[in-house]
Enzyme design. Structure first.
Site, PDB file in Angstrom:
ATOM      1  N   GLY A 105       0.793  -1.221   0.000  1.00 50.43           N
ATOM      2  CA  GLY A 105       0.000   0.000   0.000  1.00 50.43           C
ATOM      3  C   GLY A 105       0.819   1.262   0.000  1.00 50.43           C
ATOM      4  N   GLY A 107       2.497   2.534  -2.736  1.00 48.76           N
ATOM      5  CA  GLY A 107       2.684   3.121  -4.053  1.00 48.76           C
ATOM      6  C   GLY A 107       3.863   2.561  -4.812  1.00 48.76           C
ATOM      7  N   LEU A 108       4.463   1.493  -4.309  1.00 48.97           N
ATOM      8  CA  LEU A 108       5.626   0.894  -4.964  1.00 48.97           C
ATOM      9  C   LEU A 108       5.262  -0.351  -5.765  1.00 48.97           C
ATOM     10  CD1 LEU A 108       8.363   1.342  -2.215  1.00 48.97           C
ATOM     11  CD2 LEU A 108       8.022   2.685  -4.288  1.00 48.97           C
ATOM     12  N   SER A 110       3.417  -3.082  -5.050  1.00 47.41           N
ATOM     13  CA  SER A 110       3.515  -4.395  -4.410  1.00 47.41           C
ATOM     14  C   SER A 110       2.484  -5.369  -4.974  1.00 47.41           C
ATOM     15  CB  SER A 110       3.345  -4.266  -2.894  1.00 47.41           C
ATOM     16  OG  SER A 110       2.105  -3.662  -2.564  1.00 47.41           O
ATOM     17  N   SER A 111       1.265  -4.897  -5.228  1.00 44.17           N
ATOM     18  CA  SER A 111       0.235  -5.813  -5.747  1.00 44.17           C
ATOM     19  C   SER A 111       0.585  -6.291  -7.145  1.00 44.17           C
ATOM     20  CB  SER A 111      -1.140  -5.139  -5.739  1.00 44.17           C
ATOM     21  OG  SER A 111      -1.201  -4.057  -6.647  1.00 44.17           O
ATOM     22  N   ASP A 154       1.823  -0.498 -13.852  1.00 46.07           N
ATOM     23  CA  ASP A 154       2.516  -1.265 -12.818  1.00 46.07           C
ATOM     24  C   ASP A 154       2.917  -2.648 -13.312  1.00 46.07           C
ATOM     25  OD1 ASP A 154       1.851   0.942 -11.345  1.00 46.07           O
ATOM     26  OD2 ASP A 154       1.060  -0.172  -9.638  1.00 46.07           O
TER      27      ASP A 154
END
EC number: 2.7.1.36
Length: 327
Positions: A105, A107-108, A110-111, A154
């Site tokens: 969570g 902003g990098l 991760s999801s 992403d």
């Protein structure tokens, strides 16, 4: 020996194009040297499991129903894994382990990193060849299912790696040379919610199109200007454009007190520029620094929040087969 596959994928940081990329404007982002890894092994039990030592959870999976039984911890990122397994797993019993050195969570990405690594490991486990283009597309589909609306940026960056420019036509152009400047990522313990923030901007756009459409268009123009500046390694111009971009993100209402505090702390301690990276509403900022000020910036932010120093990584998704399934 038990059948096994391992895949990993990097997180990312966005330099330009948050939110506007959802509306087909260009963006610039880079893979970072922090990754998610997924190991899949044939299970010796008559059920499937998922555990993460990094995140401190363990669950028993029902992949057919897309549900799980909690053994311990809080599996906050499990929805992406369950969605991917519902699409790309044959529901045979497996033991899955998730490693993650990216804050969730923040902003990098991760999801996206977890999703890309999960799908790559599943395809490898089942011996299914796949191109990187198709993998990024499949991972984007999972993110859309979970979030409701999602940018393809992403998953594209996590799959391909490198510092990239994403065109309006969703074509990736990699920069030949890395950006020669240090960055500090600052993040709070207040996590952002990408889906919520994307829906918030969508609401503004639908209700105030004459006001919001020019903002989104200007963000796209900033990304195009930044592409030229990066090719020239014009650090001062990149800094100006980052700060301009932050003003527009603030105008979209995705900033928070905590993010703003970090942004101004970074600028006041020597950062050339500082802005939100990711969807906002919590999460992270990215600060462009000089070599002489990078430690000052990190130390100042660390007094109230947390930081990591990142490097852009040329490596995208990696799979542990002698003959990789990508072509």
């Amino acid at each position: 020996m038990r059948k096994m596959s391992v895949a990993s994928a990097p997180g990312k940081t966005i330099l330009f194009g948050e939110h506007s990329v959802v509306y087909d404007e260009p963006a610039i982002a880079g893979a970072v040297n922090k990754r998610a890894s997924v190991k899949i092994q044939e299970s010796l039990n008559n059920y499937s499991t998922l555990k993460s030592y990094d995140l401190g959870f363990e669950v028993i999976l029902n992949t057919r129903r897309g549900t799980y039984k909690l053994v311990k911890g809080k599996p906050g990122i499990i929805r992406y894994i369950l969605n991917a397994m519902g699409k790309f797993h044959d529901h045979s019993n497996i033991d899955m382990t998730l490693g993650l050195n990216l804050p969730i969570g923040s902003g990098l990405g991760s999801s996206a990193a977890v999703t890309v690594a999960t799908i790559a490991a599943l395809h490898d486990y089942h011996g299914v060849p796949i191109t990187k283009e198709k993998l990024a597309e499949e991972a984007h589909g999972v993110e859309q299912d979970v979030q409701g609306i999602a940018s393809p940026l992403d998953t594209l960056v996590s799959t391909n790696g490198g510092l990239v420019y994403l065109s309006r036509e969703k074509r990736i152009v990699r920069f030949d040379k890395p950006l020669d400047a240090p960055f500090v990522i600052g993040f709070t313990n207040k996590y952002g919610n990408t889906g919520k923030m994307v829906k918030h901007v969508r609401h503004l756009k639908d209700n105030y199109p004459e006001l919001i459409n020019p903002v989104i268009s200007t963000m796209g123009k900033i990304a195009n200007e930044a592409r030229i500046a990066i090719l020239k390694n014009d650090i001062d111009r990149i800094a100006d454009l980052m700060n301009l971009n932050q003003g527009l993100l603030d105008g979209l209402g995705v900033n928070t007190y905590e993010l703003s505090r970090m942004i101004y702390t970074a600028r006041e301690n020597g950062a050339l520029a500082s802005k939100i990276t990711g969807s906002g509403g919590g999460g992270s900022i990215i600060s462009l620094c000089k070599n002489s000020t990078v430690d000052n910036v990190a130390n100042a932010i660390n007094k109230e929040d947390s930081t990591i120093k990142v490097k852009f990584s040329g490596e995208g998704v990696l799979v542990n087969r002698r003959s990789p399934p990508f072509n």
